[in-house]
Design an enzyme around this catalytic site. Sequence first.
Site, short mmCIF file in Angstrom:
data_model
loop_
_atom_site.label_atom_id
_atom_site.label_comp_id
_atom_site.label_asym_id
_atom_site.label_seq_id
_atom_site.Cartn_x
_atom_site.Cartn_y
_atom_site.Cartn_z
N HIS A 50 36.73 -35.67 19.18
CA HIS A 50 36.22 -37.02 19.02
C HIS A 50 36.71 -37.92 20.16
O HIS A 50 37.61 -37.56 20.92
CB HIS A 50 36.66 -37.58 17.67
CG HIS A 50 35.95 -36.95 16.51
ND1 HIS A 50 36.08 -37.38 15.21
CD2 HIS A 50 35.09 -35.89 16.46
CE1 HIS A 50 35.34 -36.62 14.42
NE2 HIS A 50 34.73 -35.72 15.15
N GLU A 52 38.44 -40.67 20.29
CA GLU A 52 39.85 -41.09 20.28
C GLU A 52 40.76 -40.00 20.82
O GLU A 52 41.70 -40.29 21.58
CB GLU A 52 40.28 -41.44 18.85
CG GLU A 52 39.43 -42.51 18.18
CD GLU A 52 38.33 -41.93 17.31
OE1 GLU A 52 38.18 -42.40 16.17
OE2 GLU A 52 37.63 -41.02 17.78
N CYS A 75 38.26 -41.39 11.94
CA CYS A 75 38.08 -40.59 10.72
C CYS A 75 39.44 -40.20 10.15
O CYS A 75 40.44 -40.12 10.87
CB CYS A 75 37.23 -39.36 11.00
SG CYS A 75 37.99 -38.15 12.11
N ARG A 184 12.23 -38.71 24.33
CA ARG A 184 12.37 -37.47 23.55
C ARG A 184 13.76 -36.87 23.71
O ARG A 184 14.29 -36.26 22.77
CB ARG A 184 11.33 -36.44 24.01
CG ARG A 184 9.90 -36.76 23.60
CD ARG A 184 8.97 -35.71 24.14
NE ARG A 184 7.57 -36.05 23.95
CZ ARG A 184 6.58 -35.62 24.72
NH1 ARG A 184 6.85 -34.82 25.75
NH2 ARG A 184 5.34 -35.99 24.49
N THR A 196 -3.19 -33.11 15.84
CA THR A 196 -2.74 -33.31 17.22
C THR A 196 -2.60 -31.98 17.94
O THR A 196 -2.93 -31.86 19.13
CB THR A 196 -1.39 -34.06 17.23
OG1 THR A 196 -1.57 -35.36 16.65
CG2 THR A 196 -0.86 -34.21 18.65
N GLU A 284 5.01 -38.58 16.96
CA GLU A 284 4.00 -38.66 18.03
C GLU A 284 2.67 -38.16 17.48
O GLU A 284 2.03 -37.29 18.06
CB GLU A 284 4.43 -37.84 19.24
CG GLU A 284 5.63 -38.41 19.98
CD GLU A 284 5.74 -37.86 21.39
OE1 GLU A 284 4.76 -37.94 22.16
OE2 GLU A 284 6.82 -37.33 21.72
N GLY A 286 -1.14 -38.57 14.99
CA GLY A 286 -2.38 -39.31 14.91
C GLY A 286 -2.31 -40.45 13.91
O GLY A 286 -1.31 -40.62 13.20
#
Length: 354
Positions: A50, A52, A75, A184, A196, A284, A286
């Site tokens: 993490h 920290e 945490c 993306r 699509t 993404e 229709g």
Amino acid sequence: MWDLWMRRALALAALAEGRTSPNPLVGAVVLNQEGRLVGEGFHCRAGEPHAEVGALAQAGDAAHGGTLVVTLEPCCHHGRTPPCSEAVLRAGIARVVVALEDPDPRVAGGGINQLRQAGVEVISGVLREEARQQNRAFLHRVRTGRSYGILKWAMGLDGRTALPNGASQWISGSPARDWVHQLRSGMDAVIVGGGTVRADDPLLTSRGRRSPEPLRVVLSRGLDLPASAQLWNTAVAPTLVVHGPDADPQRLPSGPEGLGLSACEPLPLMHHLAERSCNQVLWECGPELAAAAIRQGCVQEVVAVVAPKLMGGLAARTPLGELGFTAMDQVLSGTLQPPRPIGEDWLLSLRLEG
């Protein structure tokens, strides 16, 4: 004073955008007793140290008696990594400055309480709103059990997303398309419908801006899908094909993973993706699937690339299908972010939820 260092910690956290799910984005800096920077770090991805821990390791003995500035509450539980609160205490930190409390039930103020009980001064709420915005996807998933949804489309100035004959390549310019690839790269999954896939045969990758690529998801009630499509090549990126209870699993294309849901709808899909560690996903799709996603509360943000083009046609396509509104006091509204240019196009972003 703390604002300055917290902004540095937020900038560090942003370096891992799209790579930490299901964990949040976290950045940290360590100042010695004289207030000089002696260590900094950010959480790179789930399972790795993490923020920290990295910052304290860089600071070494200089952290003793100093200050830790961190964007999220340390945490206090054992997960893939040991508790950060214990690392803070071992380092001899005298003061911890926190932007945002961690809503994860395993923490939820426990980290701050542990530090205070050990005699560490804790200052919380520094740049809280900035930290909340940075981790809005993580916070949404923890609060609702659903992934945070962003709906994206490109359209002309008259609101059309395609000509009456269906032609739509390309509405936006090259800089805007590059921006979509970058967008993306910050997602855990990209979702389209079967229509699509049949109409556009999309690739749905970041074009190498992220490794591994986001999960590509196809929502198809009856699995009426082409036998060959770019999405079926899972050597490029993983693909999940989601279908309804009445579909014949034998019709699943070769290559992708299949998933049957009791209802082939956006809402159960978003619950599944959250369980799959997806903080943030991109729609993404229709107009009909987009409208369904909005109706079911699966879209928290809309981003639209607006091109300086007039496409016309009463039968031309628009971004959204029927939402069922009959009066203006029923329509959805949100907070419009400052518009910004992308090449010759403009980007508009509407947040339906903070």
